[in-house]
Write an enzyme that holds these catalytic residues in place. Structure first.
Site, PDB file in Angstrom:
ATOM      1  N   LYS A 113      -2.974   4.622  -7.460  1.00  0.00           N
ATOM      2  CA  LYS A 113      -3.805   3.463  -7.812  1.00  0.00           C
ATOM      3  C   LYS A 113      -4.641   3.729  -9.063  1.00  0.00           C
ATOM      4  O   LYS A 113      -4.918   2.804  -9.816  1.00  0.00           O
ATOM      5  CB  LYS A 113      -4.682   3.044  -6.629  1.00  0.00           C
ATOM      6  CG  LYS A 113      -3.844   2.462  -5.493  1.00  0.00           C
ATOM      7  CD  LYS A 113      -4.544   1.390  -4.694  1.00  0.00           C
ATOM      8  CE  LYS A 113      -3.525   0.703  -3.797  1.00  0.00           C
ATOM      9  NZ  LYS A 113      -4.096  -0.187  -2.826  1.00  0.00           N
ATOM     10  N   LYS A 195       7.934   2.348  -2.993  1.00  0.00           N
ATOM     11  CA  LYS A 195       7.738   1.436  -1.853  1.00  0.00           C
ATOM     12  C   LYS A 195       7.432   0.024  -2.335  1.00  0.00           C
ATOM     13  O   LYS A 195       6.905  -0.169  -3.437  1.00  0.00           O
ATOM     14  CB  LYS A 195       6.623   1.961  -0.944  1.00  0.00           C
ATOM     15  CG  LYS A 195       5.224   1.625  -1.384  1.00  0.00           C
ATOM     16  CD  LYS A 195       4.246   1.728  -0.222  1.00  0.00           C
ATOM     17  CE  LYS A 195       2.891   1.194  -0.682  1.00  0.00           C
ATOM     18  NZ  LYS A 195       2.270   0.256   0.189  1.00  0.00           N
ATOM     19  N   LYS A 198       2.506  -5.360  -2.453  1.00  0.00           N
ATOM     20  CA  LYS A 198       2.182  -6.751  -2.786  1.00  0.00           C
ATOM     21  C   LYS A 198       1.568  -6.893  -4.170  1.00  0.00           C
ATOM     22  O   LYS A 198       1.613  -7.964  -4.756  1.00  0.00           O
ATOM     23  CB  LYS A 198       1.326  -7.410  -1.713  1.00  0.00           C
ATOM     24  CG  LYS A 198       0.032  -6.716  -1.345  1.00  0.00           C
ATOM     25  CD  LYS A 198      -0.746  -7.567  -0.343  1.00  0.00           C
ATOM     26  CE  LYS A 198      -1.106  -6.857   0.941  1.00  0.00           C
ATOM     27  NZ  LYS A 198      -1.832  -5.584   0.816  1.00  0.00           N
TER      28      LYS A 198
HETATM   29  N1  AQP Z   1       6.614  -0.983   1.725  1.00  0.00           N
HETATM   30  C1  AQP Z   1       6.091  -0.827   2.924  1.00  0.00           C
HETATM   31  N2  AQP Z   1       6.894  -0.538   3.977  1.00  0.00           N
HETATM   32  C2  AQP Z   1       6.367  -0.384   5.220  1.00  0.00           C
HETATM   33  N3  AQP Z   1       5.067  -0.528   5.501  1.00  0.00           N
HETATM   34  C3  AQP Z   1       4.238  -0.830   4.489  1.00  0.00           C
HETATM   35  N4  AQP Z   1       2.917  -1.042   4.423  1.00  0.00           N
HETATM   36  C4  AQP Z   1       2.562  -1.329   3.155  1.00  0.00           C
HETATM   37  N5  AQP Z   1       3.646  -1.317   2.368  1.00  0.00           N
HETATM   38  C5  AQP Z   1       4.699  -1.003   3.160  1.00  0.00           C
HETATM   39  C6  AQP Z   1       2.019  -0.988   5.572  1.00  0.00           C
HETATM   40  O1  AQP Z   1       1.360  -2.248   5.671  1.00  0.00           O
HETATM   41  C7  AQP Z   1       0.065  -2.047   6.229  1.00  0.00           C
HETATM   42  C8  AQP Z   1      -0.955  -2.807   5.440  1.00  0.00           C
HETATM   43  O2  AQP Z   1      -1.013  -2.288   4.116  1.00  0.00           O
HETATM   44  P1  AQP Z   1      -2.218  -2.669   3.170  1.00  0.00           P
HETATM   45  O3  AQP Z   1      -2.135  -4.067   2.770  1.00  0.00           O
HETATM   46  O4  AQP Z   1      -3.508  -2.292   3.804  1.00  0.00           O
HETATM   47  O5  AQP Z   1      -2.129  -1.720   1.932  1.00  0.00           O
HETATM   48  P2  AQP Z   1      -0.976  -1.028   1.198  1.00  0.00           P
HETATM   49  O6  AQP Z   1      -0.336   0.018   2.054  1.00  0.00           O
HETATM   50  O7  AQP Z   1      -1.553  -0.556  -0.084  1.00  0.00           O
HETATM   51  O8  AQP Z   1       0.041  -2.238   1.000  1.00  0.00           O
HETATM   52  P3  AQP Z   1       0.532  -2.826  -0.359  1.00  0.00           P
HETATM   53  O9  AQP Z   1       1.421  -3.977  -0.091  1.00  0.00           O
HETATM   54  O10 AQP Z   1       1.123  -1.725  -1.192  1.00  0.00           O
HETATM   55  O11 AQP Z   1      -0.816  -3.380  -0.982  1.00  0.00           O
HETATM   56  P4  AQP Z   1      -1.427  -3.183  -2.428  1.00  0.00           P
HETATM   57  O12 AQP Z   1      -0.337  -3.550  -3.385  1.00  0.00           O
HETATM   58  O13 AQP Z   1      -2.592  -4.110  -2.471  1.00  0.00           O
HETATM   59  O14 AQP Z   1      -1.815  -1.742  -2.507  1.00  0.00           O
HETATM   60  C9  AQP Z   1      -0.181  -0.543   6.262  1.00  0.00           C
HETATM   61  O15 AQP Z   1       0.026  -0.079   7.579  1.00  0.00           O
HETATM   62  C10 AQP Z   1       0.880   0.007   5.362  1.00  0.00           C
HETATM   63  O16 AQP Z   1       1.272   1.306   5.740  1.00  0.00           O
END
Ligand code: AQP
Length: 330
Positions: A113, A195, A198
């Site tokens: 990040k 991975k 969003k």
């Molecule tokens: N690609 C993924 N595959 C499986 N699980 C995933 N999670 C996130 N991406 C994947 C799981 O979703 C839950 C919520 O995640 P989050 O929104 O708190 O944050 P994150 O992991 O940072 O998800 P993003 O989509 O990548 O968000 P941004 O882009 O804002 O950083 C968690 O349990 C995570 O493991």
């Protein structure tokens, strides 16, 4: 509280993507009968990256509605906004004083990040895992259902809990990660070695609010390889392996059954069938239910308020104990 406790959450940083659903939300709803569950919209975490206030507010309400649309019964689970209970921030401050800079500097999410947000490498981004540890430890959580990307943060929460307990006695329950065998790391459609996220490029992810046409288009354009054989091999064929995992998880079948289903078929057929399975089994039911729930503002407000009070009722007991242990006048 005879059942074991589960805590998890997601950031309201836009609409969730398919990985959030398959890696997290889908498992959450499967656990609600067996455990006492708290599922939080982690808005405090979201501001570690600069947010437009009106968008954050909207995304937070939408995420809560989506939790319910994805199958979480708000009467059986405590679904609420993290910022509605100040105990999260209070415990995070205390735990900051029990976490080392070196530990936080090793976190891969911080490195990723920081690289993406070079102009705003704030200390919240650095101490994000401490707030996450506080979220979990505040409720005596036994299990934390998360995607694979959160495993390292969970390990840190365990280390901090053990460290604190070694000094002050048995205060915190040491939590375990609950990571599904399949679907725990859904990969980007355009860069299948990373991975799905969003906050990444729109074509790399399936947003849970995408229309059927958009979903089909994104899968058709998904990056694969120059070979023709449909085979599961994460190293050599990350794109195809990802599509197979998405198919298996969206249909609720084993990976082996998905592999057998595509035996002898071509990449075009695979992409079409994966898209159709996602639209029919994931997107349509969620979107229909989300439209109903999010239209009812009073209903959502009521749930938020009632559940934040329930969370505070549980959290205050542990927080008070922690404050006493560290020497505050309580
Ligand atoms: N690609 C993924 N595959 C499986 N699980 C995933 N999670 C996130 N991406 C994947 C799981 O979703 C839950 C919520 O995640 P989050 O929104 O708190 O944050 P994150 O992991 O940072 O998800 P993003 O989509 O990548 O968000 P941004 O882009 O804002 O950083 C968690 O349990 C995570 O493991």
């Amino acid at each position: 509280m005879d059942k074991k406790i589960i805590f998890s959450g997601a950031q309201p940083t836009g609409y969730p993507q398919l990985g959030n659903y398959l890696g997290a939300f889908k498992n959450w709803s499967n656990l609600q009968e067996e455990y006492n569950c708290l599922y939080c919209v982690v808005d405090l975490h979201a501001i570690t990256v600069r947010q437009v206030p009106a968008d954050l507010r909207k995304a937070s309400r939408n995420l809560l509605a989506l939790y319910i649309a994805c199958g979480l019964d708000p009467e059986k689970n405590i679904v609420y906004m993290q910022s509605h209970y100040s105990g999260h921030a209070e415990l995070a401050w205390i735990l900051n004083c029990f976490t080392y800079m070196g530990e936080l500097g090793r976190m891969t999410q911080f490195k990723d990040k920081s690289a993406k947000n070079e102009a705003n490498i704030n200390s919240g981004l650095f101490t994000y895992p401490v707030l996450m540890a506080a979220d979990i430890l505040l409720f005596g959580t036994h299990l934390v259902p998360v995607g694979e990307d959160q495993r390292q943060h969970l390990e840190l929460a365990r280390d901090v809990a053990i460290r604190f307990n070694n000094i002050y006695g048995d205060v915190f329950t040491v939590p375990e990660a609950y990571i599904a065998k399949s679907g725990a790391k859904i990969m980007s459609l355009t860069h299948p070695e990373q991975k799905m996220s969003k906050s990444d490029d729109d074509n790399s992810q399936i947003n849970l609010m995408d229309s059927p046409e958009v979903v089909m288009r994104k899968f058709k354009r998904a990056v694969t390889d120059s070979d023709t054989e449909i085979r599961y091999d994460k190293e050599k064929k990350p794109g195809i392996s990802n599509l197979l995992e998405i198919y298996a998880n969206s249909c609720g079948i084993s990976l082996d059954s998905a592999i057998a289903h595509f035996d002898g078929k071509n990449y075009g057929q695979l992409k079409t069938e994966v898209g159709e399975a996602v639209v029919e089994n994931v997107m349509q039911p969620i979107q229909t239910s989300f439209a109903d729930i999010s239209a009812n503002k009073d209903y959502l407000d009521g749930i938020m308020k009632k559940n934040a009070e329930k969370a505070a009722y549980i959290g205050e007991k542990i927080l008070k104990k922690v404050k006493k242990k560290v020497g505050f006048v309580v």
